[in-house]
Design an enzyme around this catalytic site. Structure first.
Site, PDB file in Angstrom:
ATOM      1  N   LEU A 191      -9.029   7.229  42.310  1.00  0.00           N
ATOM      2  CA  LEU A 191      -8.635   6.785  43.653  1.00  0.00           C
ATOM      3  C   LEU A 191      -8.782   7.927  44.657  1.00  0.00           C
ATOM      4  O   LEU A 191      -8.346   9.051  44.389  1.00  0.00           O
ATOM      5  CB  LEU A 191      -7.163   6.341  43.633  1.00  0.00           C
ATOM      6  CG  LEU A 191      -6.540   6.095  45.010  1.00  0.00           C
ATOM      7  CD1 LEU A 191      -7.077   4.823  45.641  1.00  0.00           C
ATOM      8  CD2 LEU A 191      -5.022   6.031  44.903  1.00  0.00           C
ATOM      9  N   GLY A 192      -9.377   7.633  45.794  1.00  0.00           N
ATOM     10  CA  GLY A 192      -9.409   8.578  46.916  1.00  0.00           C
ATOM     11  C   GLY A 192      -8.592   8.030  48.059  1.00  0.00           C
ATOM     12  O   GLY A 192      -8.704   6.845  48.389  1.00  0.00           O
ATOM     13  N   TYR A 193      -7.750   8.883  48.640  1.00  0.00           N
ATOM     14  CA  TYR A 193      -6.968   8.456  49.817  1.00  0.00           C
ATOM     15  C   TYR A 193      -7.089   9.490  50.931  1.00  0.00           C
ATOM     16  O   TYR A 193      -6.470   9.353  51.981  1.00  0.00           O
ATOM     17  CB  TYR A 193      -5.490   8.240  49.439  1.00  0.00           C
ATOM     18  CG  TYR A 193      -4.861   9.492  48.845  1.00  0.00           C
ATOM     19  CD1 TYR A 193      -4.958   9.758  47.479  1.00  0.00           C
ATOM     20  CD2 TYR A 193      -4.230  10.436  49.652  1.00  0.00           C
ATOM     21  CE1 TYR A 193      -4.421  10.922  46.945  1.00  0.00           C
ATOM     22  CE2 TYR A 193      -3.696  11.596  49.124  1.00  0.00           C
ATOM     23  CZ  TYR A 193      -3.795  11.833  47.766  1.00  0.00           C
ATOM     24  OH  TYR A 193      -3.275  12.993  47.251  1.00  0.00           O
ATOM     25  N   GLY A 194      -7.880  10.556  50.682  1.00  0.00           N
ATOM     26  CA  GLY A 194      -8.073  11.617  51.667  1.00  0.00           C
ATOM     27  C   GLY A 194      -9.545  11.919  51.755  1.00  0.00           C
ATOM     28  O   GLY A 194     -10.372  11.031  51.999  1.00  0.00           O
ATOM     29  N   SER A 195      -9.905  13.173  51.459  1.00  0.00           N
ATOM     30  CA  SER A 195     -11.319  13.557  51.575  1.00  0.00           C
ATOM     31  C   SER A 195     -12.211  12.756  50.633  1.00  0.00           C
ATOM     32  O   SER A 195     -13.395  12.556  50.903  1.00  0.00           O
ATOM     33  CB  SER A 195     -11.495  15.054  51.303  1.00  0.00           C
ATOM     34  OG  SER A 195     -11.242  15.345  49.953  1.00  0.00           O
ATOM     35  N   GLU A 205      -9.791  19.788  43.585  1.00  0.00           N
ATOM     36  CA  GLU A 205      -8.415  19.417  43.941  1.00  0.00           C
ATOM     37  C   GLU A 205      -7.402  20.431  43.379  1.00  0.00           C
ATOM     38  O   GLU A 205      -6.262  20.068  43.102  1.00  0.00           O
ATOM     39  CB  GLU A 205      -8.099  18.015  43.395  1.00  0.00           C
ATOM     40  CG  GLU A 205      -9.062  16.932  43.828  1.00  0.00           C
ATOM     41  CD  GLU A 205      -8.973  16.582  45.313  1.00  0.00           C
ATOM     42  OE1 GLU A 205      -7.874  16.637  45.879  1.00  0.00           O
ATOM     43  OE2 GLU A 205     -10.025  16.276  45.899  1.00  0.00           O
TER      44      GLU A 205
HETATM   45  C1  SIN Z   1      -7.995  12.406  47.794  1.00  0.00           C
HETATM   46  O1  SIN Z   1      -8.868  12.406  48.631  1.00  0.00           O
HETATM   47  O2  SIN Z   1      -7.763  11.391  47.144  1.00  0.00           O
HETATM   48  C2  SIN Z   1      -7.165  13.600  47.460  1.00  0.00           C
HETATM   49  C3  SIN Z   1      -6.799  14.419  48.618  1.00  0.00           C
HETATM   50  C4  SIN Z   1      -7.928  15.175  49.237  1.00  0.00           C
HETATM   51  O3  SIN Z   1      -8.675  15.862  48.524  1.00  0.00           O
HETATM   52  O4  SIN Z   1      -8.120  15.062  50.439  1.00  0.00           O
END
Ligand code: SIN
Length: 236
Positions: free
Chosen positions: A11-15, A118
């Site tokens: 799952l990605g929620y940011g970058s 990460e």
């Molecule tokens: C993500 O994107 O899911 C993790 C947080 C990030 O690396 O921005």
């Protein structure tokens, strides 16, 4: 491809929303219940430096919000129009992200890549996500067969999947929350790290969210933060 036994879901929620992991074969928008997304993770390796850390997102779980009055106040301020809330339920919290499927023959390589990417305080967890299949290619029979095997959530009616996710937990050394939007915005407006400006991290996240048809409603915290960062940048 079977959903559980081959490959990995991340799952990605940011970058990870706008900069996907390498070698994925499927990208599906998804909703995670029970967490709120905040720019409360400091970044010394991507969007800042050890001398001037930037800010990146993490997910704050419902139980931590209930235990920590300042987290709850932040939710009330930005997501509940300032109206006090006594009985916040996990399902009241939802965050839009995307899940990626990495095939089995690339899974180890991608996990190693993500563990490095990460590394600044994030740890690997598992969460349940609700898939939004409105944009999925229904002619992809392999994917559709795998999705067909997944259980359907009794309330949302969406297919649910357990996926890997990198979270900066509230007790990791890089966690800086709670910060007000004004405090976070002042950091994001000016910081730069090896992966680029902190502003671009926020901008690309906001643009990706805006382009996802899945987003039934806007992320008020993100919108407010983006506006505040732009306001500060106009004064520089
Ligand atoms: C993500 O994107 O899911 C993790 C947080 C990030 O690396 O921005």
């Amino acid at each position: 491809m079977t959903v559980e036994k081959c490959g990995i879901w991340v799952l990605g929620y940011g970058s990870l929303i706008y900069k996907p992991p390498p070698h994925y074969t499927h990208r599906i928008p998804a909703v995670i219940y029970g967490f709120m997304r905040r720019f409360w993770q400091s970044s010394v390796d991507h969007r800042g430096t050890p001398d001037s850390p930037g800010r990146v997102v993490t997910l704050i779980p419902h139980d931590e919000i209930m235990k920590t009055p300042r987290f709850l106040q932040d939710y009330v301020k930005y997501e509940n129009h300032g109206n006090p809330i006594t009985n916040l339920q996990p399902n009241d919290l939802h965050t839009i992200g995307v899940v990626y499927y990495i095939p089995a023959d690339r899974a180890d390589e991608v996990r190693e890549y993500l563990d490095v990417r990460e590394q600044n305080g994030y740890t690997l967890h598992e969460v349940e996500v609700h898939l939004d299949l409105t944009e999925s290619d229904s002619s992809d029979q392999e994917l559709m067969a795998a999705i067909h095997q997944l259980p359907e959530h009794e309330t949302t009616g969406k297919k649910v999947l357990t996926t890997n996710v990198y979270i900066g937990t509230v007790n990791n050394e890089a966690f800086v929350g709670p910060e007000t939007i004004e405090q976070t915005a002042s950091v994001i407006a000016t910081n730069v790290g090896p992966s680029g400006t902190n502003f671009d991290y926020l901008r690309m996240l906001c643009e990706s969210m805006a382009s996802m048809k899945t987003c039934e409603e806007t992320d008020k915290y993100l919108e407010h933060l983006f506006k505040e960062v732009n306001r500060i940048r106009d004064t520089l």
